[in-house]
Design a protein around this motif. Structure first.
Motif, PDB file in Angstrom:
ATOM      1  N   ALA A   1      -6.935   7.483  10.876  1.00  0.00           N
ATOM      2  CA  ALA A   1      -7.661   6.728   9.853  1.00  0.00           C
ATOM      3  C   ALA A   1      -6.716   6.002   8.910  1.00  0.00           C
ATOM      4  O   ALA A   1      -6.925   4.828   8.566  1.00  0.00           O
ATOM      5  N   VAL A   2      -5.645   6.683   8.480  1.00  0.00           N
ATOM      6  CA  VAL A   2      -4.739   6.097   7.488  1.00  0.00           C
ATOM      7  C   VAL A   2      -3.599   5.315   8.144  1.00  0.00           C
ATOM      8  O   VAL A   2      -3.288   4.191   7.744  1.00  0.00           O
ATOM      9  N   ASN A   3      -2.988   5.902   9.160  1.00  0.00           N
ATOM     10  CA  ASN A   3      -1.782   5.315   9.745  1.00  0.00           C
ATOM     11  C   ASN A   3      -2.071   4.187  10.721  1.00  0.00           C
ATOM     12  O   ASN A   3      -1.177   3.386  11.025  1.00  0.00           O
ATOM     13  N   THR A   4      -3.280   4.130  11.233  1.00  0.00           N
ATOM     14  CA  THR A   4      -3.597   3.185  12.304  1.00  0.00           C
ATOM     15  C   THR A   4      -4.773   2.282  11.949  1.00  0.00           C
ATOM     16  O   THR A   4      -4.625   1.069  11.824  1.00  0.00           O
ATOM     17  N   LYS A   5      -5.937   2.869  11.797  1.00  0.00           N
ATOM     18  CA  LYS A   5      -7.152   2.075  11.566  1.00  0.00           C
ATOM     19  C   LYS A   5      -7.048   1.252  10.287  1.00  0.00           C
ATOM     20  O   LYS A   5      -7.434   0.070  10.260  1.00  0.00           O
ATOM     21  N   ALA A   6      -6.509   1.840   9.226  1.00  0.00           N
ATOM     22  CA  ALA A   6      -6.354   1.099   7.967  1.00  0.00           C
ATOM     23  C   ALA A   6      -5.402  -0.076   8.142  1.00  0.00           C
ATOM     24  O   ALA A   6      -5.645  -1.175   7.609  1.00  0.00           O
ATOM     25  N   HIS A   7      -4.303   0.121   8.884  1.00  0.00           N
ATOM     26  CA  HIS A   7      -3.375  -0.983   9.154  1.00  0.00           C
ATOM     27  C   HIS A   7      -4.087  -2.131   9.858  1.00  0.00           C
ATOM     28  O   HIS A   7      -3.933  -3.292   9.483  1.00  0.00           O
TER      29      HIS A   7
ATOM     30  N   ASN B   1       2.127   0.106   4.088  1.00  0.00           N
ATOM     31  CA  ASN B   1       3.056   1.237   4.038  1.00  0.00           C
ATOM     32  C   ASN B   1       2.342   2.577   3.936  1.00  0.00           C
ATOM     33  O   ASN B   1       2.914   3.597   4.312  1.00  0.00           O
ATOM     34  N   ALA B   2       1.112   2.605   3.448  1.00  0.00           N
ATOM     35  CA  ALA B   2       0.409   3.879   3.239  1.00  0.00           C
ATOM     36  C   ALA B   2       0.368   4.678   4.530  1.00  0.00           C
ATOM     37  O   ALA B   2       0.093   4.144   5.609  1.00  0.00           O
TER      38      ALA B   2
ATOM     39  N   VAL C   1      -7.032   3.271   1.404  1.00  0.00           N
ATOM     40  CA  VAL C   1      -7.001   2.241   2.445  1.00  0.00           C
ATOM     41  C   VAL C   1      -7.812   2.641   3.670  1.00  0.00           C
ATOM     42  O   VAL C   1      -8.161   1.773   4.488  1.00  0.00           O
ATOM     43  N   SER C   2      -8.114   3.933   3.822  1.00  0.00           N
ATOM     44  CA  SER C   2      -8.942   4.342   4.953  1.00  0.00           C
ATOM     45  C   SER C   2     -10.418   4.006   4.731  1.00  0.00           C
ATOM     46  O   SER C   2     -11.222   4.119   5.660  1.00  0.00           O
TER      47      SER C   2
ATOM     48  N   THR D   1       0.840  -1.195   0.000  1.00  0.00           N
ATOM     49  CA  THR D   1       0.000   0.000   0.000  1.00  0.00           C
ATOM     50  C   THR D   1       0.883   1.256   0.000  1.00  0.00           C
ATOM     51  O   THR D   1       2.032   1.231   0.413  1.00  0.00           O
ATOM     52  N   GLY D   2       0.308   2.330  -0.498  1.00  0.00           N
ATOM     53  CA  GLY D   2       1.068   3.579  -0.597  1.00  0.00           C
ATOM     54  C   GLY D   2       2.287   3.422  -1.485  1.00  0.00           C
ATOM     55  O   GLY D   2       3.353   3.964  -1.189  1.00  0.00           O
TER      56      GLY D   2
END
Length: 258
Positions: free
Chosen positions: A114-120, A90-91, A64-65, A11-12
């Motif tokens: 949303a992007v760095n945590t929840k999506a992971h 990685n996003a 990814v969010s 990702t990213g």
């Protein structure tokens, strides 16, 4: 172990560290699905570059969010390349504005989370369920790598919401490693330090000066391809009998010193 028969979703991956990881995995023999938002050419341009080097690659654009899109994202990658063996989360995004922690906004906080945590968390969950529910091929290495940050540990007071999101992402790596070990799926947390990318371009000179002044043990910025090499070692099983580990790709920045 090389990457023959291995299929990764990164990702990213349209630029920076993500693209470097995708290139490194392609060089190792992986087929690679590159995810990004799809703006300004996004993953399509990166895919063209990889294909030009003989890598079997495909673009799977998406945010990814958007948790409801995770299953479709994985399915699109597998429809194009075959069953996935590897996920690289990685996003990531930075803060909307650096500044006094007391002025940090809910909007910036929610965006980081949303992007760095929840999506992971939820993409890892979706991927793991897919692996456990489907047939895995004996002899292939199954793994998940979360690319977080040195700021999972080290405070940067002018972007506290980013630090909070990366600290949470680091714990996500640990809890999934504990859950998936019995399934034979390795989980790792790679924490880059001062890496020269588009995201850090605005503060590159500051980072370089601080590295030369001793913030890092190697007096220079890291390069995205160096992170790619680290991730390749992890997902090819070059570091066997390991899971749940943090790899500090930071030139020794967090080594305690007097």
């Amino acid at each position: 172990m090389d990457g023959s028969g291995q299929v990764a979703l990164v990702t990213g991956a349209g630029r920076g560290i993500g693209l470097a990881i995708a290139k490194s995995l392609g060089e190792a023999g992986f087929s690679v699905a590159l995810n990004d938002l799809g703006r300004d050419g996004g993953p399509e341009d990166a895919v063209d570059a990889l294909r030009g080097e003989g890598v079997q690659a495909v673009a799977v654009p998406g945010d990814v969010s958007d948790l409801k899109g995770h299953a479709d994202l994985l399915r699109s990658a597998e429809d194009a390349l075959g069953p996935l063996t590897t996920l690289v989360n990685n996003a990531g995004v930075g803060v909307l504005s650096r500044g006094d922690l007391l002025d940090a906004t809910e909007e910036s906080y929610d965006r980081c989370m949303a992007v760095n945590t929840k999506a992971h968390f939820f993409l890892t969950q979706c991927f793991a369920k897919r692996l456990i529910g489907g047939g895995r091929v004996p002899g292939l290495f199954y793994s998940i790598v979360n690319v977080t940050s040195s700021n999972a540990v080290a405070v940067s007071v002018n972007r506290g919401e980013y630090c909070a999101s990366k600290a949470a992402a680091a714990m996500i790596s640990k809890v999934f490693a504990a859950r998936l070990g019995r399934e034979g799926i390795a989980v790792f947390d790679v924490q880059p330090g001062l890496i020269e990318t588009e995201m850090t371009a605005a503060v590159k000179d500051i980072y370089q000066r601080r590295a030369e002044e001793g913030l890092t043990l190697f007096p220079r910025l890291g390069q995205p391809d160096e992170i790619g090499t680290i991730v390749r070692a992890l997902v090819t099983g070059a570091l066997p009998y390991m899971t749940g580990q943090v790899l500090s790709a930071d030139a020794g920045m967090l080594v305690p010193r007097f």
